[in-house]
Design a protein around this motif. Structure first.
Motif, short mmCIF file in Angstrom:
data_model
loop_
_atom_site.label_atom_id
_atom_site.label_comp_id
_atom_site.label_asym_id
_atom_site.label_seq_id
_atom_site.Cartn_x
_atom_site.Cartn_y
_atom_site.Cartn_z
N ASN A 43 0.84 -1.19 0.00
CA ASN A 43 0.00 0.00 0.00
C ASN A 43 0.88 1.25 0.00
OD1 ASN A 43 -2.27 1.59 0.04
ND2 ASN A 43 -2.66 1.35 2.23
N ASN A 44 1.57 1.45 -1.12
CA ASN A 44 2.41 2.64 -1.30
C ASN A 44 2.21 3.16 -2.72
OD1 ASN A 44 3.98 0.95 -2.97
ND2 ASN A 44 5.35 0.43 -1.28
N ASN A 45 2.91 4.21 -3.08
CA ASN A 45 2.71 4.83 -4.40
C ASN A 45 2.99 3.86 -5.54
OD1 ASN A 45 1.97 7.28 -3.26
ND2 ASN A 45 4.04 8.12 -3.31
N GLN A 84 0.23 1.07 -5.68
CA GLN A 84 -1.04 1.62 -6.16
C GLN A 84 -0.98 1.95 -7.65
OE1 GLN A 84 -1.77 4.94 -3.57
NE2 GLN A 84 -2.01 3.64 -1.75
N ARG A 85 0.18 2.46 -8.11
CA ARG A 85 0.32 2.82 -9.52
C ARG A 85 0.23 1.58 -10.41
NH1 ARG A 85 5.45 3.95 -9.88
NH2 ARG A 85 6.05 2.39 -11.43
N VAL A 129 -1.10 -1.39 -9.70
CA VAL A 129 -2.44 -1.99 -9.63
C VAL A 129 -3.41 -1.19 -10.51
CG1 VAL A 129 -4.43 -2.33 -8.13
CG2 VAL A 129 -2.16 -3.11 -7.40
N GLU A 130 -3.31 0.12 -10.45
CA GLU A 130 -4.17 0.96 -11.29
C GLU A 130 -3.90 0.70 -12.78
OE1 GLU A 130 -5.30 5.68 -12.04
OE2 GLU A 130 -3.65 5.13 -10.71
N ILE A 149 -8.41 -7.02 -5.51
CA ILE A 149 -7.22 -6.24 -5.15
C ILE A 149 -7.00 -6.30 -3.64
CG2 ILE A 149 -6.08 -4.01 -5.28
CD1 ILE A 149 -6.77 -5.24 -8.01
N PHE A 154 -4.32 -4.67 -0.84
CA PHE A 154 -3.16 -3.86 -0.44
C PHE A 154 -2.81 -4.19 1.01
CE2 PHE A 154 -4.96 -0.99 -3.74
CZ PHE A 154 -3.83 -0.88 -4.55
N ASN A 197 -0.26 -3.11 4.33
CA ASN A 197 0.54 -2.00 4.85
C ASN A 197 1.91 -2.46 5.34
OD1 ASN A 197 -1.45 0.14 4.56
ND2 ASN A 197 -2.60 -0.97 6.13
#
Length: 625
Positions: A384-386, A389-390, A392-393, A409, A411, A413
């Motif tokens: 769960n970081n930038n 997230q990028r 996965v998007e 999905i 995420f 931590n």
């Protein structure tokens, strides 16, 4: 572009002569009247259309015809679509021709699904060669716009064959066919080298294009042989200009190379890895002189050093901020340059290229494999970081083009959060709750086993090497023994040569993408790997990957022009199979490997270009035909 559209207008307008509702003399007179109306009114397409809505009968139709032609000339595709739908309600209009206009308007607006539906509805009504040719051509353009090059070529070839047999001149058909054909690999071209003489002529021309590119004498001779073998072939129309262009594509001659890398500051060690890779490659490609420049210098200092050195080519910089500062200052605008990163700004020169170890390439490769195999419900696990997230998007956006089923999905931590994330996604926690409820109803011990959800058919891990080694055991123990083992995949982040030295046990069965350089015993450059291991046995993984990238950056210099001209052409490097997209970005296809019996083994996994959702019905219809 405008000249192209005007020619498109002229040819499409010629379809009117094939209408069963207008004779040639009336058509000529009507066109003269339409021209007079447009000239007298000095109106644009929009005003002509508005005027037509207030008219009746033949006057209305004539104005709509004129507005339709003007809309194409003015590139008003939405308006063209409106005009054609208005004409659709008029019985005297050639409905097939008008529908082709609608499909044209929709393809130009990116409404590919609607265009394909429109074209599919026409298939059983096509009789005239002009209509058949344009139908095949527009269908091919829809497929090509979606990157479905092989499917597009099937329709392009049919359009070219029909046009040749009936002596039709279809605007832009040959140019668009050639542009798509030259994007295919030599393997794909060989598979198309059959069928009609027209198709074989196109394919052999493309093969000559690939084989002899960069060899002017051989290319010229091959083209002359092709002309003798295929006299009167439609591809001859693309030859004069293309032949000149191809002959001029000579291998790049680099004698003085400048390399911009970090030689100070926090990233100096990364610069050391890049320098080592560059020097290793130069052992096989000696140049007159190579200059290493610290990319962290000011733009003025860098410009001064480059002016004094008079470089033929520049490799670097590595850092995005430094690429941006040199781009804004236009320091490298007149020098061919291979930047060692991507760039979000505008490409200021066709001689500038961008090479990065982009994880999106791996995500795309994995996604295409999942779709090829037929996996329908992937589960993604990412930090769960930038970065997580990028990626996965990116996966989600690409997956939605090909499937209506949403991926699951998860995420996490930190490592403490991983078990909860996995049990929730697999719904093991719900199974445990049900078991506890049942046990509470009985005094005696109840035999039980948790069950995981059965619709997940593949798991893709986007964590690093340590995270992956924690995640996989959780997946192993939480998948129900009643269910088949879910295939597990990961990116190159999951693989670490350093950690692998002591720990491969927990990853048995895991597939992952990786640079060939990072897979022991799989390289042709075996001696290079042995030398590297002897010099830097404890190098971090990132430094090893940067070594491979800079090694390839130097090695492909002689092929970079050809790679930029032929989008299907690949360079087999130690960082992967490399090709250059139209925007100058180098894309990578990595190797597949698998952990098996405490070893890493190379594997071949099927991967094909997936079919977008809106094309599924059309593809099924074509197959049934």
């Amino acid at each position: 572009m405008r000249l192209k559209l005007v020619s498109l207008l002229i040819i499409l307008s010629g379809l009117s002569a094939c209408s069963t509702t207008e004779n040639p003399s009336n058509a000529t007179e009507n066109r003269r009247d339409q021209g007079n109306i447009a000239q007298n009114q000095l109106a644009n397409a929009q005003s002509m259309y508005q005027m037509a809505l207030n008219r009746q009968g033949a006057d209305k139709i004539q104005l709509l015809y004129t507005a339709r032609d003007a809309a194409i000339t003015e590139q008003l595709w939405s308006l063209l679509e409106q005009i054609c739908f208005e004409l659709e309600s008029t019985p005297s209009v050639d409905q097939i021709q008008n529908t082709l206009y609608i499909a044209l308007a929709q393809t130009q607006q990116g409404k590919n699904s609607l265009a394909l539906t429109m074209l599919t509805s026409l298939k059983s009504q096509l009789v005239l060669p002009e209509h058949i040719t344009w139908h095949q051509y527009l269908t091919a353009r829809v497929y090509a716009s979606q990157g479905m090059l092989k499917e597009a070529m099937t329709h392009f070839f049919l359009a070219s064959e029909t046009a040749t047999e009936n002596n039709l001149d279809i605007a832009n058909l040959n140019q668009d066919l050639w542009q798509t054909l030259t994007q295919l690999s030599s393997y794909a071209l060989e598979r198309f080298n059959r069928g009609s003489v027209v198709q074989q002529g196109w394919v052999n021309l493309a093969l000559y294009h690939q084989v002899y590119l960069g060899a002017p004498v051989e290319l010229h001779q091959a083209m002359n042989n092709w002309l003798r073998r295929y006299p009167g072939h439609p591809a001859a129309s693309v030859l004069p200009k293309k032949l000149t262009e191809l002959i001029n594509v000579k291998p790049l001659q680099v004698k003085r190379l400048a390399v911009l890398i970090p030689q100070s500051g926090a990233n100096e060690r990364l610069g050391d890895a890049l320098k080592a890779g560059t020097l290793a490659a130069l052992d096989n490609r000696p140049l007159e002189e190579t200059l290493f420049i610290d990319e962290n210098l000011t733009t003025e200092q860098i410009a001064s050093k480059l002016d004094q050195f008079n470089a033929d080519f520049v490799i670097g910089p590595l850092l995005k901020d430094n690429i941006e500062k040199l781009t804004n200052a236009q320091t490298l605008i007149n020098t061919p340059t291979l930047h060692l990163n991507t760039f979000d700004g505008e490409r200021i020169s066709q001689q500038h290229f961008f090479f990065a170890l982009n994880p999106e390439h791996e995500v795309r490769q994995a996604l295409e494999h999942f779709l090829t195999v037929g996996y329908q419900k992937p589960m993604l696990l990412a930090p769960n970081n930038n970065s997580g997230q990028r990626l996965v998007e990116y996966f989600n956006l690409q997956w939605q083009r090909y499937s209506e089923v949403k991926p699951q999905i998860g995420f996490y931590n930190d490592k403490k959060d991983m078990p909860n994330t996995i049990t929730q996604l697999l719904e093991v926690d719900q199974s445990k709750t049900r078991i506890n409820e049942i046990k509470s109803l009985f005094k005696q011990e109840v035999d039980s086993e948790t069950r995981s959800r059965s619709d997940i058919d593949v798991v893709y891990i986007l964590g690093d090497a340590i995270e992956t080694r924690l995640i996989k055991p959780y997946l192993d123990v939480n998948v129900s023994t009643f269910a088949e083992r879910i295939p597990l995949y990961a990116s190159s982040k999951s693989h670490s040569k350093q950690i692998d030295k002591t720990d491969k046990n927990d990853l048995d069965g895991l597939y992952f993408t990786e640079l060939p350089w990072m897979l022991e015993g799989q390289l042709k450059q075996h001696n290079l790997r042995m030398q590297y291991n002897a010099l830097w046995p404890e190098d971090a993984d990132i430094k090893q990957r940067l070594f491979a990238m800079s090694y390839d950056a130097v090695s492909l210099l002689g092929d970079i022009k050809q790679l930029s001209v032929i989008s299907g052409k690949q360079f087999n490097g130690i960082s992967g199979k490399l090709s250059i997209a139209s925007n100058g970005t180098i894309t990578r296809s990595l190797a597949w490997a698998q952990y098996k019996n405490k070893q890493i083994k190379m594997v071949e996994l099927a991967t094909e270009q997936p079919l977008p959702l809106f094309m599924h019905s059309a593809s099924n219809l074509d197959a049934s035909d």
